[in-house]
Design a protein around this motif. Structure first.
Motif, PDB file in Angstrom:
ATOM      1  N   UNK A  38      -0.130 -97.245  -3.581  1.00  0.00           N
ATOM      2  CA  UNK A  38       1.219 -96.800  -3.230  1.00  0.00           C
ATOM      3  C   UNK A  38       2.117 -98.032  -3.224  1.00  0.00           C
ATOM      4  N   UNK A  39       3.109 -98.029  -4.083  1.00  0.00           N
ATOM      5  CA  UNK A  39       4.058 -99.139  -4.207  1.00  0.00           C
ATOM      6  C   UNK A  39       5.443 -98.595  -3.890  1.00  0.00           C
ATOM      7  N   UNK A  40       5.975 -99.021  -2.756  1.00  0.00           N
ATOM      8  CA  UNK A  40       7.304 -98.596  -2.306  1.00  0.00           C
ATOM      9  C   UNK A  40       7.357 -97.071  -2.225  1.00  0.00           C
ATOM     10  N   UNK A  41       8.194 -96.400  -3.016  1.00  0.00           N
ATOM     11  CA  UNK A  41       8.310 -94.943  -2.958  1.00  0.00           C
ATOM     12  C   UNK A  41       7.627 -94.268  -4.136  1.00  0.00           C
ATOM     13  N   UNK A  42       6.636 -94.910  -4.720  1.00  0.00           N
ATOM     14  CA  UNK A  42       5.945 -94.369  -5.890  1.00  0.00           C
ATOM     15  C   UNK A  42       4.443 -94.598  -5.756  1.00  0.00           C
ATOM     16  N   UNK A  43       3.697 -93.834  -6.549  1.00  0.00           N
ATOM     17  CA  UNK A  43       2.250 -94.019  -6.675  1.00  0.00           C
ATOM     18  C   UNK A  43       1.976 -94.565  -8.062  1.00  0.00           C
ATOM     19  N   UNK A  44       1.232 -95.670  -8.125  1.00  0.00           N
ATOM     20  CA  UNK A  44       0.926 -96.307  -9.402  1.00  0.00           C
ATOM     21  C   UNK A  44      -0.577 -96.240  -9.634  1.00  0.00           C
ATOM     22  N   UNK A  45      -0.953 -96.060 -10.913  1.00  0.00           N
ATOM     23  CA  UNK A  45      -2.362 -95.918 -11.289  1.00  0.00           C
ATOM     24  C   UNK A  45      -2.611 -96.772 -12.523  1.00  0.00           C
ATOM     25  N   UNK A  46      -3.648 -97.605 -12.459  1.00  0.00           N
ATOM     26  CA  UNK A  46      -4.038 -98.423 -13.602  1.00  0.00           C
ATOM     27  C   UNK A  46      -5.083 -97.637 -14.388  1.00  0.00           C
ATOM     28  N   UNK A  47      -4.704 -97.169 -15.592  1.00  0.00           N
ATOM     29  CA  UNK A  47      -5.524 -96.207 -16.336  1.00  0.00           C
ATOM     30  C   UNK A  47      -6.061 -96.766 -17.648  1.00  0.00           C
ATOM     31  N   UNK A  48      -5.992 -98.078 -17.853  1.00  0.00           N
ATOM     32  CA  UNK A  48      -6.437 -98.644 -19.132  1.00  0.00           C
ATOM     33  C   UNK A  48      -7.894 -98.292 -19.417  1.00  0.00           C
ATOM     34  N   UNK A  49      -8.749 -98.377 -18.391  1.00  0.00           N
ATOM     35  CA  UNK A  49     -10.170 -98.116 -18.600  1.00  0.00           C
ATOM     36  C   UNK A  49     -10.508 -96.629 -18.612  1.00  0.00           C
ATOM     37  N   UNK A  50      -9.533 -95.767 -18.317  1.00  0.00           N
ATOM     38  CA  UNK A  50      -9.807 -94.338 -18.208  1.00  0.00           C
ATOM     39  C   UNK A  50      -9.279 -93.522 -19.382  1.00  0.00           C
ATOM     40  N   UNK A  51      -8.545 -94.145 -20.283  1.00  0.00           N
ATOM     41  CA  UNK A  51      -7.893 -93.368 -21.337  1.00  0.00           C
ATOM     42  C   UNK A  51      -8.897 -92.662 -22.246  1.00  0.00           C
ATOM     43  N   UNK A  52      -9.997 -93.327 -22.600  1.00  0.00           N
ATOM     44  CA  UNK A  52     -10.984 -92.698 -23.477  1.00  0.00           C
ATOM     45  C   UNK A  52     -11.666 -91.531 -22.782  1.00  0.00           C
ATOM     46  N   UNK A  54     -10.332 -89.384 -20.881  1.00  0.00           N
ATOM     47  CA  UNK A  54      -9.453 -88.218 -20.905  1.00  0.00           C
ATOM     48  C   UNK A  54      -8.925 -87.917 -22.299  1.00  0.00           C
ATOM     49  N   UNK A  55      -9.560 -88.469 -23.328  1.00  0.00           N
ATOM     50  CA  UNK A  55      -9.198 -88.123 -24.691  1.00  0.00           C
ATOM     51  C   UNK A  55      -8.141 -88.992 -25.329  1.00  0.00           C
ATOM     52  N   UNK A  56      -7.877 -90.154 -24.757  1.00  0.00           N
ATOM     53  CA  UNK A  56      -6.883 -91.048 -25.339  1.00  0.00           C
ATOM     54  C   UNK A  56      -5.579 -91.048 -24.563  1.00  0.00           C
ATOM     55  N   UNK A  57      -4.702 -91.995 -24.931  1.00  0.00           N
ATOM     56  CA  UNK A  57      -3.442 -92.158 -24.204  1.00  0.00           C
ATOM     57  C   UNK A  57      -2.559 -90.925 -24.313  1.00  0.00           C
ATOM     58  N   UNK A  58      -2.473 -90.358 -25.505  1.00  0.00           N
ATOM     59  CA  UNK A  58      -1.592 -89.215 -25.692  1.00  0.00           C
ATOM     60  C   UNK A  58      -2.054 -88.020 -24.872  1.00  0.00           C
ATOM     61  N   UNK A  59      -3.359 -87.736 -24.885  1.00  0.00           N
ATOM     62  CA  UNK A  59      -3.881 -86.601 -24.121  1.00  0.00           C
ATOM     63  C   UNK A  59      -3.701 -86.813 -22.626  1.00  0.00           C
ATOM     64  N   UNK A  60      -3.940 -88.039 -22.163  1.00  0.00           N
ATOM     65  CA  UNK A  60      -3.760 -88.332 -20.746  1.00  0.00           C
ATOM     66  C   UNK A  60      -2.299 -88.195 -20.348  1.00  0.00           C
ATOM     67  N   UNK A  61      -1.408 -88.707 -21.201  1.00  0.00           N
ATOM     68  CA  UNK A  61       0.028 -88.605 -20.900  1.00  0.00           C
ATOM     69  C   UNK A  61       0.462 -87.144 -20.818  1.00  0.00           C
ATOM     70  N   UNK A  62       0.021 -86.318 -21.796  1.00  0.00           N
ATOM     71  CA  UNK A  62       0.428 -84.919 -21.804  1.00  0.00           C
ATOM     72  C   UNK A  62      -0.068 -84.177 -20.569  1.00  0.00           C
ATOM     73  N   UNK A  63      -1.276 -84.492 -20.142  1.00  0.00           N
ATOM     74  CA  UNK A  63      -1.811 -83.811 -18.951  1.00  0.00           C
ATOM     75  C   UNK A  63      -1.034 -84.192 -17.703  1.00  0.00           C
TER      76      UNK A  63
END
Length: 438
Positions: A38-52, A54-63
């Motif tokens: 939790x950073x200030x008024x937002x939630x941040x997630x480091x997803x570099x290692x998780x993209x594959x 969830x099917x890649x960056x595009x699929x993760x972004x769409x979800x």
């Protein structure tokens, strides 16, 4: 690195989110990566290692973009650093990885970085309008005139200094509360808030690699409720197998809420996971599994049982019992299935059994069934049932104790059969047919 920022307010005039909102949003985000903060008024997630995963960056972004509006998220943004992602989200610009970070950040307004906000008046008088203008000022002058947090935040946002986060940890139990935007008079209308809590629950379950077989939804009635009405109510939902599918849990909740009548308007909801079990991975293949189409039988039975009633939809369950006629029982479909244990039974088991053993005719000391039976293998002793009480007529009970020797026998005209003779009772020389092999 690849960071995603989830900002709960898109309009600067809206009040900032409270701790419960951010905590609930972080529970949802944990399913994508344990590196959630939790950073200030937002939630941040480091997803570099998780993209594959969830099917890649595009699929993760769409979800993420499709799901987070139900959690009250106004803006989503991506960037190589967490502070940059938050800045892009505040500016309403989703893509912060389209090109080099420096020119993209330089074009953002100054107030997108929280460390700059206390000095907006002074920086505006110096002619600064964007983060690039602030970064162009002499560093020595910034360090002497402003606090050190300003330079630190600028360096961290631009990736010149490492960021330090306090990662969110999934608690041992899940219990979340939500204040509804307005009072609700009907039970089905509770689903809007309940779905948000279910999304948080499923994110928490995914982070713990688990599923739930029971959860309870509670609602709190308005303080100005009619006299005689309760302070609130609750509804418990059960599933046959550990589950963390939001859509299926919502369907079960819809069917059950349709049968509930609120005693008074409700203003708050609470969701608690009762039974949580670790999910076992069934596939060990290195190749991806083919996506299953349609709804499984378990999900269909649970949905029908939610509409008709749990006692009207039954399913067979295998029980650990050596007595063949009691190895299967019927239970309500939504009830959790017992965990299966490895069974070691080297003696053949029949494909079909009779509802009641059939006494066989005898030729001398040999049993007959469409001819004299030839014993192939046996005996296989089955003994037990002293704990099993069977209700008979006139409210009488008896003990279902059996002591039998089973044999696999060959009939000249009926194939392979499953027969036994008793070691209890008056006639211990009698033989019975109990099943047949396919």
């Amino acid at each position: 690195m690849l960071w995603v920022a989830l900002l709960t307010r898109s309009d600067p005039g809206t009040p900032p989110p409270d701790d419960d909102q951010l905590r609930g949003l972080s529970m949802y985000a944990l399913q994508f990566s344990p590196r959630t903060a939790i950073v200030e008024d937002a939630v941040v997630v480091e997803v570099e290692a998780s993209t594959r995963l969830f099917g890649g960056r595009r699929a993760l972004r769409d979800r993420i973009v499709a799901e987070v509006p139900e959690l009250g998220v106004g803006n989503v943004a991506w960037a190589p650093t967490s502070l940059a992602a938050v800045a892009f989200a505040r500016a309403g610009r989703e893509n912060g990885i389209r090109g080099p970070l420096t020119p993209l950040l330089d074009a953002l307004p100054m107030d997108t970085l929280a460390a700059v906000r206390p000095h907006l008046t002074t920086l505006s008088q110096l002619g600064c309008k964007t983060l690039g203008d602030v970064r162009a000022l002499p560093r020595g002058g910034i360090s002497r005139r402003f606090d050190k947090q300003l330079l630190t935040a600028l360096d961290q946002a631009y990736g010149l200094r490492p960021e330090v986060h306090e990662w969110v940890e999934a608690p041992q139990t899940f219990r979340a509360r939500l204040e509804l935007m307005s009072r609700v008079d009907t039970a089905p209308a509770l689903l809007f808030g309940a779905r948000r809590l279910l999304m948080q629950l499923c994110g928490w379950l995914a982070a713990r690699h688990a599923g739930t077989t029971a959860f309870v939804l509670r609602w709190i009635h308005d303080a100005m409720r009619p006299r005689g009405s309760d302070a609130g109510g609750e509804l418990t939902i059960r599933t046959a197998a550990p589950m963390r599918d939001v859509d299926h849990l919502c369907r079960l909740l819809v069917e059950n809420l349709a049968k509930v009548q609120l005693q008074a308007p409700a203003g708050d909801l609470e969701l608690e996971a009762l039974d949580v079990h670790a999910l076992q991975e069934h596939s060990k293949s290195l190749l991806p599994d083919v996506a299953q189409k349609g709804e499984s039988l378990t999900l269909v039975l649970e949905r029908i049982a939610a509409r008709l009633g749990p006692e009207k939809v039954l399913r067979p369950v295998v029980v650990e019992d050596h007595r063949l006629e009691w190895q299967t029982r019927w239970q309500p479909a939504p009830q959790a299935l017992p965990q299966k244990r490895a069974r070691r039974n080297r003696f053949p088991q029949p494909s079909f059994i009779l509802a009641k053993p059939l006494r066989l005719a005898m030729r001398g000391d040999k049993p007959m069934y469409q001819g004299v039976l030839q014993m192939l293998t046996g005996p296989h002793r089955v003994e037990g049932g002293w704990w099993h009480r069977v209700r008979e007529g006139d409210d009488k009970e008896s003990t279902a104790v059996v002591v039998r020797d089973y044999w696999v026998a060959q009939s000249p005209h009926c194939g392979v059969l499953w027969v036994f003779h008793e070691h209890l009772g008056r006639d211990q020389t009698a033989w019975y047919l109990h099943g047949a092999f396919a």
